[in-house]
Design a protein around this motif. Structure first.
Motif, PDB file in Angstrom:
ATOM      1  N   ARG A 206      45.326  59.583  32.215  1.00 46.49           N
ATOM      2  CA  ARG A 206      46.023  59.664  33.632  1.00 46.49           C
ATOM      3  C   ARG A 206      44.876  60.251  34.608  1.00 46.49           C
ATOM      4  N   LEU A 207      44.235  61.258  34.031  1.00 52.96           N
ATOM      5  CA  LEU A 207      43.157  61.513  34.840  1.00 52.96           C
ATOM      6  C   LEU A 207      41.794  60.434  35.119  1.00 52.96           C
ATOM      7  N   ARG A 208      41.790  59.806  34.025  1.00 56.71           N
ATOM      8  CA  ARG A 208      40.717  58.533  34.242  1.00 56.71           C
ATOM      9  C   ARG A 208      41.171  57.413  35.157  1.00 56.71           C
ATOM     10  N   VAL A 209      42.509  57.056  34.911  1.00 55.72           N
ATOM     11  CA  VAL A 209      43.181  56.023  35.892  1.00 55.72           C
ATOM     12  C   VAL A 209      43.039  56.527  37.375  1.00 55.72           C
ATOM     13  N   GLU A 210      43.200  57.902  37.675  1.00 52.04           N
ATOM     14  CA  GLU A 210      42.908  58.561  38.988  1.00 52.04           C
ATOM     15  C   GLU A 210      41.725  57.990  39.449  1.00 52.04           C
ATOM     16  N   LYS A 211      40.630  58.242  38.753  1.00 55.17           N
ATOM     17  CA  LYS A 211      39.243  58.219  39.145  1.00 55.17           C
ATOM     18  C   LYS A 211      39.026  56.460  39.554  1.00 55.17           C
ATOM     19  N   THR A 212      39.542  56.087  38.624  1.00 57.25           N
ATOM     20  CA  THR A 212      39.381  54.250  38.656  1.00 57.25           C
ATOM     21  C   THR A 212      39.910  53.985  40.029  1.00 57.25           C
ATOM     22  N   GLU A 213      41.138  54.690  40.388  1.00 57.80           N
ATOM     23  CA  GLU A 213      41.818  54.380  41.516  1.00 57.80           C
ATOM     24  C   GLU A 213      40.860  54.706  42.766  1.00 57.80           C
ATOM     25  N   GLN A 214      40.482  55.965  42.641  1.00 60.12           N
ATOM     26  CA  GLN A 214      39.310  56.390  43.638  1.00 60.12           C
ATOM     27  C   GLN A 214      38.313  55.409  43.957  1.00 60.12           C
ATOM     28  N   ALA A 215      37.800  54.613  43.045  1.00 59.73           N
ATOM     29  CA  ALA A 215      36.728  53.844  43.093  1.00 59.73           C
ATOM     30  C   ALA A 215      37.161  52.411  44.184  1.00 59.73           C
ATOM     31  N   VAL A 216      38.166  52.396  44.149  1.00 59.01           N
ATOM     32  CA  VAL A 216      38.624  51.253  44.986  1.00 59.01           C
ATOM     33  C   VAL A 216      38.259  51.448  46.357  1.00 59.01           C
ATOM     34  N   ALA A 217      38.186  52.643  46.909  1.00 59.17           N
ATOM     35  CA  ALA A 217      37.695  52.923  48.151  1.00 59.17           C
ATOM     36  C   ALA A 217      36.486  52.311  48.668  1.00 59.17           C
ATOM     37  N   ARG A 218      35.577  52.286  47.671  1.00 59.37           N
ATOM     38  CA  ARG A 218      34.269  52.000  47.670  1.00 59.37           C
ATOM     39  C   ARG A 218      33.970  50.459  47.368  1.00 59.37           C
ATOM     40  N   THR A 219      34.756  49.884  46.798  1.00 61.83           N
ATOM     41  CA  THR A 219      34.831  48.409  46.303  1.00 61.83           C
ATOM     42  C   THR A 219      34.584  47.319  47.228  1.00 61.83           C
ATOM     43  N   ASP A 220      33.368  46.702  47.374  1.00 61.61           N
ATOM     44  CA  ASP A 220      33.277  45.426  48.072  1.00 61.61           C
ATOM     45  C   ASP A 220      33.820  44.364  47.597  1.00 61.61           C
ATOM     46  N   MET A 221      33.564  44.328  46.325  1.00 61.20           N
ATOM     47  CA  MET A 221      34.113  42.958  45.448  1.00 61.20           C
ATOM     48  C   MET A 221      34.404  43.660  44.073  1.00 61.20           C
ATOM     49  N   ALA A 222      35.671  42.701  43.624  1.00 58.15           N
ATOM     50  CA  ALA A 222      36.375  43.338  42.478  1.00 58.15           C
ATOM     51  C   ALA A 222      36.450  42.084  41.403  1.00 58.15           C
ATOM     52  N   LEU A 223      36.086  42.410  39.902  1.00 57.41           N
ATOM     53  CA  LEU A 223      36.266  41.792  38.844  1.00 57.41           C
ATOM     54  C   LEU A 223      37.571  42.115  38.297  1.00 57.41           C
ATOM     55  N   VAL A 224      38.494  41.404  37.920  1.00 60.34           N
ATOM     56  CA  VAL A 224      39.629  42.079  37.162  1.00 60.34           C
ATOM     57  C   VAL A 224      39.699  41.388  35.944  1.00 60.34           C
ATOM     58  N   LEU A 225      39.424  42.076  34.756  1.00 63.76           N
ATOM     59  CA  LEU A 225      39.218  41.402  33.325  1.00 63.76           C
ATOM     60  C   LEU A 225      40.760  41.056  32.864  1.00 63.76           C
ATOM     61  N   LEU A 226      41.024  40.023  32.379  1.00 63.16           N
ATOM     62  CA  LEU A 226      42.579  39.895  31.950  1.00 63.16           C
ATOM     63  C   LEU A 226      42.456  40.003  30.200  1.00 63.16           C
ATOM     64  N   SER A 227      43.550  40.608  29.782  1.00 60.29           N
ATOM     65  CA  SER A 227      43.618  40.967  28.403  1.00 60.29           C
ATOM     66  C   SER A 227      44.840  39.900  27.858  1.00 60.29           C
ATOM     67  N   GLU A 228      45.024  39.665  26.471  1.00 56.90           N
ATOM     68  CA  GLU A 228      46.007  38.908  25.999  1.00 56.90           C
ATOM     69  C   GLU A 228      47.382  39.868  26.222  1.00 56.90           C
TER      70      GLU A 228
END
Lengths: 399, 399
Positions: B78-100
């Motif tokens: 959950r801590l890691r996901v929170e850090k991932t959430e925070q990265a959104v604020a500085r994202t100019d472009m995103a790649l979202v990888l899909l899994s099966e």
């Protein structure tokens, strides 16, 4: 405001030498009050020399070189000692750590360093656990001819004494070297011609342009900066001619042809040849270009193993100009990084890169090697100026 | 010539989001042809987002943000996901990888990103080992409303398609933002007043000075640079007045008092307020300073956790000026780093740092947060100009 750091090449390089487990890494940590060097109680933790950029009060920006123990053994150990030997060429000041037991290796290293005019401080570390530090100090004084500084990196004892010893032992020319020397002073107008087309990454200036601008501002000069294609326009904006024009070498001809008669002219690479080496040696070496022939052999030496831009100068431009003059058969060898040949005698001339990523000591040690072999040495910037016939039209700093 | 790098803050920030083990790190390696991101076959190798500065052909300097899987579990997860959430604020472009498997989490993330106007590319990685990549692609198209790009990072398949998709999806304002905007153009004379006394380490210039100089050279302006104490002398060297004078804020008064009437005047920090944020929002926010009172509550927010120089502005100068006007009892809270309060409603004004170490997106995301809470926001440079009564005498770029 965000800061960019002092370039490593401009930092005083302080190397620590000693046997394995003499506490070199701990001593760096104690001196800087930081926990940066990996410290282990096992001997031989440091393999390749480790470079650590720091602010060392009161000296300022320094680069510590943490070397592998000079008593290392075995096949891998010999390789490590060789790397430690190579670090000597870039050492501005040395700390030699003494260990209990005999001091012959320490004596040998101190002599080797002193022969290269490197100030050496002998240090007895671990006084908190040594059986008899005083006896070791007395014995060292006798064997090495200098009084060691006694410290405990672990307890922080003697660190102030060691800082003071470092300040006292600073090399004489430390802080005195300037890029523009006495060419300009307070209130002088200086023009910088800096094409940006291919040189620097977006949003940046190349290091020599930043360093020169900063030095001129520190000297209280007024700077007018322009690209080559607005150079004449820039001259028109001025109430009087600049005292000095510093240009990128690639547009030297254009700048020379349109320059006000009273303005001195030089290039960034020629100034850096003096700042990062010995301009007198390089100009004398460039004269040897006239004495080459079709059967001559030239060594081109680059300090960096990856140098995408100077590669073009060293690997393409200079060989092309030499072969245009002396024929396609001329033998030109190119080496990079620490692959500088130990035997320079087969060569008629060495042409070295600007060495902008290295400290001055390192470039001087290569000049010394060439001079010892009686082979003329010059550098990229000075050789290019010579090959394009402009060397006699240029101003030098500090000749 | 040695190069200094493009500052990270100026790079296009491309973040990769996806479940654990969706191959985000491998995809970065495939895109850059380098083996830089640590790749492991175990899920959850990346914890804190990892930032990797690269040259990505043909876009140029980018910063990849390699995030922890957004499906991570457990307390640490959950801590890691929170850090991932925070990265959104500085994202100019995103790649979202899909899994099966099901795509609800992917859909949620794509919506979250799009809500912030971040261009998103859906990517199906591992097509070399997926059981049925085509079926997944069809399903994704339906569920997510966009056609995924199919790649195999391992085999290097589809990477060219992905590069092309990145170029097509570039944010509209990418590369358009300029520091000096339309204040000056080709051939204009621009003066830079840059005191060097305390600001930059030896041999360097601070980043805004380097970036401004580079932009003006790229624009084919002629630049005259001086320290504050040679400013009047510098004016005397000129055949005519500069079109624009850009000064360090700390010597604004001196520069303003002696400036030629026809010269526009601005400061580095005001220009960077616009370059790194929204100058209109900041100027509007500064007007709120006049409406504060002894009972007001002000938030001072710094992006860096270590900011030795701007600290002085945010922690000393601005609070002192505010309290001189509204009394010592005024409540001023100071936060640093990612500690930006989620609830801004208790505040009457937010004063943000220049954000020079961060990309524009990050600063804009904080402006958005303030606007959403209906709290005025300004920044250090604009607030200082307002507090010293010079805001109405200054030129802005791109208003």
């Amino acid at each position: 405001m965000s800061l960019t750091n002092t370039p490593n090449a401009n930092r005083l390089h302080i190397a620590l030498y000693g046997r394995r487990n003499s506490g070199k890494s701990s001593l760096i940590n104690a001196l800087t009050g930081q926990n940066t060097a990996l410290v282990s109680e096992y001997a031989g933790t440091t393999t390749d020399p480790v470079y650590k950029a720091m602010e060392l009060h009161p000296i300022g920006p320094v680069l510590f070189i943490d070397t592998a123990g000079f008593d290392d053994e075995g096949e891998l150990g010999r390789l490590r000692v060789e790397k430690t030997e190579q670090a000597v060429a870039r050492t501005d000041m040395a700390l030699v750590l003494l260990s209990e037991g005999e001091l012959s290796l320490e004596k040998q290293w101190i002599e080797k360093l002193k022969k290269r005019n490197i100030p050496v401080i002998a240090v007895i570390n671990k006084i908190d656990i040594l059986k008899d530090a005083q006896a070791l100090a007395a014995r060292a004084e006798k064997a090495l001819g200098q009084t060691p500084v006694c410290v405990s990196a672990l307890k922080g004892e003697g660190i102030t004494d060691l800082r003071e010893a470092l300040v006292r032992a600073l090399p004489e020319d430390y802080e005195r070297k300037s890029i523009t020397g006495d060419l300009v002073g307070d209130g002088d107008l200086v023009m910088l011609v800096m094409p940006q087309d291919i040189q620097a990454p977006k949003g940046r200036l190349i290091l020599p342009q930043v360093q020169t601008t900063r030095e001129l501002l520190d000297k209280k000069c007024v700077i007018i900066s322009t690209t080559a294609d607005r150079y004449e326009l820039a001259l028109e904006q001025l109430a009087h001619a600049p005292k000095l024009i510093i240009t990128d070498s690639q547009c030297f001809k254009q700048v020379y042809e349109h320059k006000p008669q009273e303005s001195l002219l030089t290039s960034f690479s020629v100034l850096f040849a003096g700042y990062k080496g010995d301009i007198n040696a390089f100009v004398a070496g460039a004269a040897a270009i006239d004495k080459l022939g079709p059967g001559s052999r030239v060594l081109i030496a680059e300090a960096c193993t990856h140098a995408p831009l100077s590669e073009d100068i060293g690997r393409v431009k200079i060989p092309r100009a030499l072969r245009a003059r002396y024929g396609q058969q001329m033998q030109i060898d190119i080496v990079a990084g620490v692959d500088f040949p130990k035997d320079l005698s087969p060569y008629d001339l060495v042409i070295h890169c600007g060495g902008c990523m290295f400290n001055r000591k390192y470039v001087l040690s290569r000049i010394e090697a060439a001079q010892a072999a009686d082979v003329p040495i010059t550098n990229y910037g000075v050789a290019l100026a010579k090959l394009t016939g402009i060397l006699d039209k240029i101003s030098f700093a500090g000749r």
